[in-house]
Write a protein that holds these residues in place. Structure first.
Motif, short mmCIF file in Angstrom:
data_model
loop_
_atom_site.label_atom_id
_atom_site.label_comp_id
_atom_site.label_asym_id
_atom_site.label_seq_id
_atom_site.Cartn_x
_atom_site.Cartn_y
_atom_site.Cartn_z
N TYR A 321 50.79 4.95 26.37
CA TYR A 321 50.43 6.35 26.14
C TYR A 321 48.92 6.45 26.18
N SER A 322 48.41 7.39 26.99
CA SER A 322 46.97 7.61 27.09
C SER A 322 46.58 8.77 26.19
N ILE A 323 45.78 8.47 25.17
CA ILE A 323 45.34 9.52 24.26
C ILE A 323 44.40 10.51 24.96
N PRO A 324 43.41 10.04 25.76
CA PRO A 324 42.55 11.02 26.45
C PRO A 324 43.32 11.95 27.38
N LEU A 325 44.36 11.43 28.03
CA LEU A 325 45.13 12.24 28.98
C LEU A 325 46.28 12.97 28.31
N HIS A 326 46.60 12.60 27.07
CA HIS A 326 47.77 13.17 26.38
C HIS A 326 49.02 13.03 27.25
#
Length: 429
Positions: A321-326
């Motif tokens: 899961y990419s936090i910056p990309l949500h």
């Protein structure tokens, strides 16, 4: 007071203690950060001071050697003033004169929302610009005569601030404000030494400096990233993806920025001709180093994630899961060069994750196909027509990264453990 009231008071007091403990911990971090910035500013002033007097008096190449010896004799308790370190201070000041620091600050403002093109443009501008220490260059040399460093010039070190102020014709406080606002002040000295030794172009040094701060890299990690040419892998290499046609502009720029090509994974102990399962097992086993290579803000979700679709079972290799990309990132690993059918398989898994895992606040799931090589033309053709965002990158297996590789920032678990230990000591002095 009732037991219920006592419990509420205890809960409130525990929350209060936790808040106080958190503030103390944060204060310690701020103090360490401030001390590092002040040390860097001192080194920068010392470098300017030495350069100034070398040009003003025409002192020769032995100046630094004599100065280091004099400091050692007159101030034996002072550490960090070896001939080698003084040389680095001069290089530090020469590499980052005031105009460069000001340009770094201006570049920071332009790159609030990073994209590959914007970063490339700014890095090229910094690389191509001719930054010189004009005030120093205007000092006329009086010849190349050698001098003997005595207590008198050594005592002048206490006037370094005034000298630097004279060089730049600014109040020292204004100069300090510029220095402290620049990314130079936020990077530790060991990392600066690594960058100075690497002879990087100015703009590329700026980029590594920013990455080091944002990612919390230790100097060892920074050295590895420079040696593996991360800037080229993340910024200047041509990347194969369809993000511009499948994602809205802000997210497509960010996804393209976060994608690397190739990825370099440290998989010590992996067979030379490892299959996908071997590689997956090693990546999960060394997940911390794996996520370090993936970049900032990636969280591990699952390996060989099972999905039952219709009457069939499917297993996605890796899900992050990419936090910056949500957004969820579905990673498919292939131990062979790219084949067009791989894109179809990944597109299928993206559809499944979108349906089974993606929440209403998550953006579109992104697919990342990692192959042992690719024909870029074939790969780009293979992505044509897909509605789902897919990136295709090579990966390399490296065994050069040492086992003690570790980020400079502690993990959340380590912070919690330290805070608990601190609070326990406070309760039981």
């Amino acid at each position: 007071m009732s037991n219920n009231g006592h419990n509420i008071e205890k809960t409130n007091f525990d929350a209060f203690i936790n808040a106080v403990g958190s503030e103390i911990q944060q204060a310690q971090v701020r103090l360490i950060t401030a001390a590092n910035a002040q040390m860097l500013f001192h080194y920068w002033k010392m470098g300017n001071y030495i350069l100034y007097h070398q040009q003003l008096h025409g002192w020769g190449s032995k100046t630094i050697k004599q100065l280091a010896k004099a400091i050692r004799l007159n101030f034996p308790e002072k550490k960090g003033y070896s001939e080698r370190n003084l040389t680095y201070m001069c290089q530090f000041a020469r590499t980052y004169p005031l105009r460069v620091l000001q340009n770094f600050i201006e570049t920071d403002a332009k790159l609030i929302a990073p994209s590959v093109k914007k970063i490339e443009d700014e890095v090229h501008y910094l690389n191509d610009s001719q930054f010189t220490q004009e005030p120093l260059a205007q000092i006329q040399s009086t010849g190349n005569k050698e001098i003997t460093i005595t207590q008198e010039p050594l005592a002048q070190i206490h006037n370094v601030a005034k000298t630097v102020s004279d060089i730049y014709r600014m109040e020292i406080k204004d100069i300090e404000n510029v220095f402290m606002a620049s990314p130079v002040a936020k990077t530790n000295w060991a990392s600066h030494v690594i960058m100075l030794n690497s002879s990087l172009p100015l703009g590329v040094s700026y980029w590594y400096m920013k990455q080091s701060v944002e990612m919390g890299w230790s100097s060892n990690v920074l050295k590895i990233q420079i040696e593996t040419n991360l800037y080229s892998r993340q910024i200047s290499n041509n990347k194969v993806n369809n993000f511009t046609v499948t994602l809205p502009a802000p997210q497509s720029d960010l996804a393209n920025y976060l994608l690397k090509d190739p990825y370099i994974f440290d998989l010590a102990g992996t067979k030379e001709k490892a299959d996908e399962r071997d590689i997956e097992e090693q990546l999960v086993k060394h997940v911390t180093r794996y996520l370090l290579e993936m970049g900032n803000g990636f969280a591990f979700v699952a390996r060989q994630k099972h999905f039952q679709i219709g009457n069939s079972d499917f297993f996605a290799d890796l899900i992050l899961y990419s936090i910056p990309l949500h957004a969820y990132i579905v990673v498919e690993l292939k131990a062979t060069p790219f084949k067009p059918e791989y894109a179809g398989q990944l597109n299928f898994y993206i559809n499944v994750v979108d349906d089974k895992l993606r929440g209403e606040n998550d953006n579109k799931t992104i697919g990342l196909l990692l192959c042992k090589g690719k024909d870029e033309v074939v790969a780009q053709y293979a992505l044509t027509g897909y509605d789902q965002p897919i990136g295709i990158s090579d990966y390399q297996l490296s065994k050069a990264i040492p086992e003690n590789l570790k980020s400079a920032l502690p993990s959340i678990e380590e912070v919690e453990e330290e805070l608990t230990s601190f609070l326990d000591k406070d309760k039981n002095p």
